[in-house]
Design an enzyme around this catalytic site. Sequence first.
Site, PDB file in Angstrom:
ATOM      1  N   GLY A 111      -8.201  74.077 -51.022  1.00 43.76           N
ATOM      2  CA  GLY A 111      -9.107  72.854 -50.561  1.00 43.76           C
ATOM      3  C   GLY A 111      -8.248  71.866 -49.844  1.00 43.76           C
ATOM      4  O   GLY A 111      -7.252  71.506 -50.409  1.00 43.76           O
ATOM      5  N   CYS A 140      -3.406  77.176 -54.424  1.00 45.44           N
ATOM      6  CA  CYS A 140      -3.217  75.945 -53.931  1.00 45.44           C
ATOM      7  C   CYS A 140      -3.820  74.703 -54.752  1.00 45.44           C
ATOM      8  O   CYS A 140      -3.569  74.404 -55.943  1.00 45.44           O
ATOM      9  CB  CYS A 140      -3.399  75.767 -52.523  1.00 45.44           C
ATOM     10  SG  CYS A 140      -2.613  74.320 -51.799  1.00 45.44           S
ATOM     11  N   TYR A 141      -4.927  74.200 -53.817  1.00 43.72           N
ATOM     12  CA  TYR A 141      -5.818  73.393 -54.943  1.00 43.72           C
ATOM     13  C   TYR A 141      -6.426  73.985 -56.225  1.00 43.72           C
ATOM     14  O   TYR A 141      -6.436  73.328 -57.115  1.00 43.72           O
ATOM     15  CB  TYR A 141      -7.058  72.978 -54.116  1.00 43.72           C
ATOM     16  CG  TYR A 141      -7.712  71.923 -54.616  1.00 43.72           C
ATOM     17  CD1 TYR A 141      -7.508  70.668 -54.573  1.00 43.72           C
ATOM     18  CD2 TYR A 141      -9.081  72.238 -55.304  1.00 43.72           C
ATOM     19  CE1 TYR A 141      -8.661  69.658 -55.087  1.00 43.72           C
ATOM     20  CE2 TYR A 141      -9.895  71.198 -55.950  1.00 43.72           C
ATOM     21  CZ  TYR A 141      -9.553  70.121 -55.928  1.00 43.72           C
ATOM     22  OH  TYR A 141     -10.295  69.166 -56.320  1.00 43.72           O
ATOM     23  N   HIS A 193      -0.247  80.227 -50.337  1.00 41.37           N
ATOM     24  CA  HIS A 193      -1.241  80.824 -49.831  1.00 41.37           C
ATOM     25  C   HIS A 193      -1.093  82.271 -49.621  1.00 41.37           C
ATOM     26  O   HIS A 193      -0.549  82.821 -48.599  1.00 41.37           O
ATOM     27  CB  HIS A 193      -2.149  80.149 -48.594  1.00 41.37           C
ATOM     28  CG  HIS A 193      -2.671  79.131 -48.727  1.00 41.37           C
ATOM     29  ND1 HIS A 193      -4.067  78.869 -49.029  1.00 41.37           N
ATOM     30  CD2 HIS A 193      -2.243  77.867 -48.722  1.00 41.37           C
ATOM     31  CE1 HIS A 193      -4.218  77.540 -49.287  1.00 41.37           C
ATOM     32  NE2 HIS A 193      -3.492  76.929 -49.041  1.00 41.37           N
ATOM     33  N   GLU A 212      -3.126  84.754 -48.915  1.00 41.11           N
ATOM     34  CA  GLU A 212      -3.988  85.265 -48.002  1.00 41.11           C
ATOM     35  C   GLU A 212      -3.633  85.177 -46.718  1.00 41.11           C
ATOM     36  O   GLU A 212      -4.107  86.149 -45.782  1.00 41.11           O
ATOM     37  CB  GLU A 212      -5.391  84.704 -48.224  1.00 41.11           C
ATOM     38  CG  GLU A 212      -5.495  83.199 -48.040  1.00 41.11           C
ATOM     39  CD  GLU A 212      -5.263  82.303 -48.976  1.00 41.11           C
ATOM     40  OE1 GLU A 212      -5.642  81.154 -49.003  1.00 41.11           O
ATOM     41  OE2 GLU A 212      -4.552  83.013 -49.797  1.00 41.11           O
ATOM     42  N   GLY A 232     -23.903  95.659 -28.744  1.00 41.32           N
ATOM     43  CA  GLY A 232     -22.800  95.479 -29.285  1.00 41.32           C
ATOM     44  C   GLY A 232     -22.698  96.366 -30.668  1.00 41.32           C
ATOM     45  O   GLY A 232     -23.530  96.990 -31.004  1.00 41.32           O
ATOM     46  N   ASP A 288     -22.285  95.197 -33.668  1.00 43.55           N
ATOM     47  CA  ASP A 288     -22.993  95.088 -35.063  1.00 43.55           C
ATOM     48  C   ASP A 288     -24.408  95.534 -34.823  1.00 43.55           C
ATOM     49  O   ASP A 288     -24.860  95.946 -36.008  1.00 43.55           O
ATOM     50  CB  ASP A 288     -22.896  93.429 -35.224  1.00 43.55           C
ATOM     51  CG  ASP A 288     -21.631  92.841 -35.175  1.00 43.55           C
ATOM     52  OD1 ASP A 288     -20.723  93.625 -35.609  1.00 43.55           O
ATOM     53  OD2 ASP A 288     -21.408  91.744 -35.148  1.00 43.55           O
ATOM     54  N   SER A 300     -25.887  97.751 -33.096  1.00 40.84           N
ATOM     55  CA  SER A 300     -25.894  99.309 -33.174  1.00 40.84           C
ATOM     56  C   SER A 300     -25.449  99.954 -34.201  1.00 40.84           C
ATOM     57  O   SER A 300     -26.434 100.693 -34.471  1.00 40.84           O
ATOM     58  CB  SER A 300     -24.773  99.737 -31.987  1.00 40.84           C
ATOM     59  OG  SER A 300     -25.143  99.243 -30.684  1.00 40.84           O
ATOM     60  N   LYS A 331     -16.624  91.902 -40.123  1.00 37.08           N
ATOM     61  CA  LYS A 331     -16.460  92.617 -38.973  1.00 37.08           C
ATOM     62  C   LYS A 331     -15.666  93.949 -38.961  1.00 37.08           C
ATOM     63  O   LYS A 331     -16.285  95.099 -38.621  1.00 37.08           O
ATOM     64  CB  LYS A 331     -15.805  91.805 -37.934  1.00 37.08           C
ATOM     65  CG  LYS A 331     -15.955  92.541 -36.437  1.00 37.08           C
ATOM     66  CD  LYS A 331     -17.120  92.423 -35.844  1.00 37.08           C
ATOM     67  CE  LYS A 331     -17.321  92.942 -34.534  1.00 37.08           C
ATOM     68  NZ  LYS A 331     -18.728  92.527 -33.557  1.00 37.08           N
TER      69      LYS A 331
END
Length: 534
Positions: free
Chosen positions: A73, A100-101, A191, A193, A246, A248, A250, A390
Amino acid sequence: MTETTAPRPETGHNARSAGHDRLLIVDFGSQVTQLIARRLREARVYCEIHPFQKVTPAFLRAFAPRAVILSGGPASVLDEGAPRPPEEIFALGVPVLGICYGQQVMMQMLGGRVERGGGTAEFGRAYITPSERPGTLLEGWFADGPEQVWMSHGDHVAAIAPGFEVCATSPGAPFAAVADPARRFFAVQFHPEVHHTPRGAQLYANFVRLAGFAGDWTMGAYREEAIARIRAQVGDARVICGLSGGVDSSVAAILIHEAIGDQLTCVFVDHGLMRQDEAEEVVGMFRDTYNIPLIHAEEADLFLDALQGVSDPEAKRKTIGRLFIEVFEKHAREAGGATFLAQGTLYPDVIESVSFSGGPSVTIKSHHNVGGLPEKMGLKLVEPLRELFKDEVRALGRELGLPERFVGRHPFPGPGLAIRCPGEITREKLAILRRADAIYIDQIRRHGLYDEIWQAFVALLPVRTVGVMGDGRTYDYACALRAVTSVDGMTADYYPFSHEFLGETATRIINEVRGINRVTYDITSKPPGTIEWE
């Protein structure tokens, strides 16, 4: 971005992830918190992100996490009123990882000391080296020497809390990774990630293994659970789905149809702003392949007439959105008696964003096509994808048997080609744009590059340029090719096509598309630009 106040299905830990162990990510406002969740989902672990203000002792008891991660953060733990998690997190008896934070606040709350940056700030790539006992969290690291990580910190831990030991250090972080194995508390200053920490996924895999997760979060399991939830929510009522064509909407429609069959009716609003042959493909897939009741609302003339003379991008969006609601509402009445509206809402659309002044701010984005319909039509919502990212939606689409060519399609904006045609829209310009775009995508597929690219398209520019073709002078449109790489669309970089590819593609477009005599390539990253031109 539109908020909806319509009744929503119950969300959060009470409705989701039935039967799965849950990991809680406490968000302190890092721009990459979503990447933590993505890494965990890749490890088949169900997790949810919640802002620190929401994580109260009562919330913790209800959520019952098997493990907790404290995110990074922008704040300093040394500032008055700095965000903190509840102390009860450290009394749950479950593994906790601070990033981190999250490391700094963990150390401060457990008896360590954090100091202002001074000469120890690190931003960007750094290299960490192991201590004599790097520990289980860093298992699989350091096989070839120091490991690259991504740092972004001004403050630093000056003294670790009692019970912790050092696992790794960097030039600016003497406590780059620390652990209290007895309590299963871990903390890193970097980090893991982000892409620039190459072994970050291994660190998360080690952590969830230490926490005892079964790794049972799969799209096969999700499919069955979602079908059961849809049936329980809908009962024998009817559902109307706004189908954009699209991925999503569909996937949502096919999943719902698998659950309730002909109780679902889809409305496909064809606004005349789709790509070449796209409307026909959508109608063919839903009617012929899946036999899903579908109303094909062919309203291109209505939309294009209303857009005549409109050049402002926001005015285009508002016009399209307003007409979509009117058209959808009209055709939805044809289906008759719907109680629910289905939307392809995804998890990033419903994550609560962190605000350090005034508490969490809820950011719930409606489906890009349906806007205010839930409130306007008095419908309840069915949102079977709202806990998925997604890439998970694509995986679910494959699980449901959608063709790979469809599941892997690049994102396409709700306003369609209207925002890829800067300036006034005309039928002639749209026809030119469709043909150029089709050639460009065909080139990308021919060269085997489609799956390496997040999004690719042609923008038809609102300028004409002088050219020479054969023995004659031309005065035709210029177009810009756009292709970007990205993880989630939040940031993006242009795709580094070879000059040979660009030259070949430009030649094809100019030779095969009457109306274009100049082709450019957009090499702007995001930021400072956006992916789309409008």
